[in-house]
Motif scaffolding. Sequence first.
Motif, short mmCIF file in Angstrom:
data_model
loop_
_atom_site.label_atom_id
_atom_site.label_comp_id
_atom_site.label_asym_id
_atom_site.label_seq_id
_atom_site.Cartn_x
_atom_site.Cartn_y
_atom_site.Cartn_z
N GLU A 99 51.71 -12.09 105.92
CA GLU A 99 51.80 -10.63 105.95
C GLU A 99 51.49 -10.01 104.59
OE1 GLU A 99 52.08 -9.07 108.75
OE2 GLU A 99 51.99 -7.10 107.80
N LYS A 100 51.92 -10.67 103.53
CA LYS A 100 51.71 -10.07 102.20
C LYS A 100 50.22 -10.00 101.85
CE LYS A 100 52.56 -14.18 99.24
NZ LYS A 100 53.10 -15.21 100.14
N TYR A 101 49.45 -10.94 102.42
CA TYR A 101 48.01 -10.89 102.17
C TYR A 101 47.35 -9.82 103.05
CZ TYR A 101 48.80 -15.33 99.81
OH TYR A 101 49.24 -16.29 98.97
N LYS A 102 47.81 -9.73 104.31
CA LYS A 102 47.22 -8.73 105.22
C LYS A 102 47.44 -7.33 104.66
CE LYS A 102 48.87 -9.99 109.28
NZ LYS A 102 49.17 -10.06 110.71
N VAL A 103 48.66 -7.08 104.18
CA VAL A 103 48.99 -5.76 103.63
C VAL A 103 48.04 -5.44 102.47
CG1 VAL A 103 50.71 -4.51 102.27
CG2 VAL A 103 51.39 -5.74 104.34
N LEU A 104 47.86 -6.45 101.62
CA LEU A 104 47.03 -6.26 100.42
C LEU A 104 45.58 -5.96 100.80
CD1 LEU A 104 47.79 -6.53 97.44
CD2 LEU A 104 46.80 -8.80 97.48
N ILE A 105 45.04 -6.75 101.73
CA ILE A 105 43.64 -6.55 102.14
C ILE A 105 43.47 -5.17 102.77
CG2 ILE A 105 41.85 -7.34 103.74
CD1 ILE A 105 42.96 -10.18 103.34
N ASN A 106 44.40 -4.82 103.64
CA ASN A 106 44.27 -3.53 104.34
C ASN A 106 44.39 -2.36 103.37
OD1 ASN A 106 43.81 -4.59 106.85
ND2 ASN A 106 45.97 -4.74 107.36
N LEU A 107 45.32 -2.44 102.43
CA LEU A 107 45.49 -1.33 101.49
C LEU A 107 44.27 -1.17 100.59
CD1 LEU A 107 49.22 -1.63 100.31
CD2 LEU A 107 48.23 0.12 101.75
N ILE A 108 43.77 -2.29 100.09
CA ILE A 108 42.69 -2.19 99.11
C ILE A 108 41.33 -2.02 99.77
CG2 ILE A 108 41.44 -3.44 97.32
CD1 ILE A 108 44.03 -4.56 96.35
N TYR A 109 41.01 -2.89 100.70
CA TYR A 109 39.65 -2.88 101.24
C TYR A 109 39.47 -1.79 102.28
CZ TYR A 109 38.48 -7.19 98.91
OH TYR A 109 38.20 -8.11 97.96
N PHE A 110 40.50 -1.49 103.03
CA PHE A 110 40.29 -0.59 104.15
C PHE A 110 41.05 0.72 104.04
CE2 PHE A 110 39.59 -4.88 106.10
CZ PHE A 110 38.21 -4.80 105.98
N LYS A 111 41.83 0.90 102.99
CA LYS A 111 42.47 2.20 102.85
C LYS A 111 42.17 2.83 101.50
CE LYS A 111 45.73 3.40 105.39
NZ LYS A 111 47.01 3.78 106.03
N GLY A 112 41.39 2.14 100.69
CA GLY A 112 40.90 2.76 99.47
C GLY A 112 41.89 2.82 98.33
N TYR A 113 42.99 2.06 98.39
CA TYR A 113 43.94 2.06 97.28
C TYR A 113 43.34 1.36 96.07
CZ TYR A 113 48.04 3.57 100.02
OH TYR A 113 48.93 4.27 100.77
#
Lengths: 191, 265
Positions: free
Chosen positions: A128-142
């Motif tokens: 989960e900690k990796y999924k959160v990271l990928i989604n925030l950075i790659y797909f939410k523009g953080y």
Amino acid sequence: MELMQDLLISRLQQQDSQAIGELYTSYGGALFGVVLRIVQSRELAEQVLQDTFLKAWRNGASYDASKGRLFTWLLNIARNTAIDATRTAYFQHYRKTDSLDNLVYAPGGAALNPDHLGVQEAVNKLDEKYKVLINLIYFKGYTQEEVAEEVGIPLGTVKTRLRYAMVELRKVFGENYAGLLALVLAMGDLS
Amino acid sequence: MDLQTFIQSGLLESYVLGQATAEERTLVERMLLQHAEARTELSSIEQAIEQYAQVQAVTPPIWMKGRILDQLEQIAPQTPVGTSVVTPVAGTGALRIFQMLAAGLLVGVAFLWYQNGQFQQQQAQQQQQLADAVTKLNECSQHSETTRAMANLIRDADTKVIKLTNGENGKATALLYDNDVRNETGLDLSGLMAPSAPDKYLQFWAVIDGKPVSLGMVQMQAPNGWQNLDHHAGVQFYAISEENNPSGNPTPTVIVLKSDPVNNG
């Protein structure tokens, strides 16, 4: 396959509108999924997706294949356009009216790609900690700094986890050597 | 910065994100120019991101594609060819006819000059496309050669298949293909586990005359999940160790996989 991709890039660089049509067929769904997750409004996501392909058409000549894949280039256009859209008053209005689950899983509207159901299952198994990271950075523009603040971990840990998240993700999609070998052998005698 | 440190630094990931600073971008682009392995790594990161996005794709409305193409049709630049504006010419009779003919001739010459320029530009573009296509064909050919060599090694009756296990249940987690006649050794990475932590690295060893000889670092992201290794005769057994140093160590630190004794007969 690469030759076809090269020809497509060449046509994009010459502002061939049919090339945009082909890009849309290949990547429209993937980009729409990303945009939808950022703007969280179907109506706004549709506008952003249109703007993305218009920008791609206008700026096709600036695409440099030596600096990255075509999809990465399109993804960055889509993500930046979506982030810009979230800063408008229009976004502030629509965001209040839709929930992400309704947007992504609305009956008759959106659906996960059935060709990828097996891979989806594998992706779901990512830590989960990796999924959160990928989604925030790659797909939410953080930015990485924003992630550190959002998740409450040091910036250095964000960078390390990001690297390891990509290693894990690549394992999910990893080149399947056994499959390749079967293909090679099926092609007959190569010696 | 050496290549392994660069790859492990996370700079490539930042670059793909568009979050690298100007200085970092310069460094990344220099490393990409200098190292094929860096290019492979970048491509691998991008492919994983693309596949991840495809898995989470959402189908846009069916009318969307048509609307985009309609918009492009409306804003596409009108070709300027042959649209020169000629101002009215003064004068009367033969002079006026002569002036009109001269103006027409000038427009015609300008048109032909413009067409010729366009033609030369298109020709240059086509030549460039052809050169690019030849380059790509050569790359495909090299890739095909690698695949062919890999298949030939595996199919050869003189090739020994050596299993490397963790010693707990005897289950193979890496397969090595070793051929003393061809003097070739290849490692199949498809079943190999990742290091136990991001700052750990796998190093490959051959034990010869009771001494460990390094065969280099295991390249987890090697194309096709296959890595060619230097061939050595008289190997007693093979092993993979986990190391803290990305460039490896002169002697193994922790052996994580090893083979049974190799039959050199």
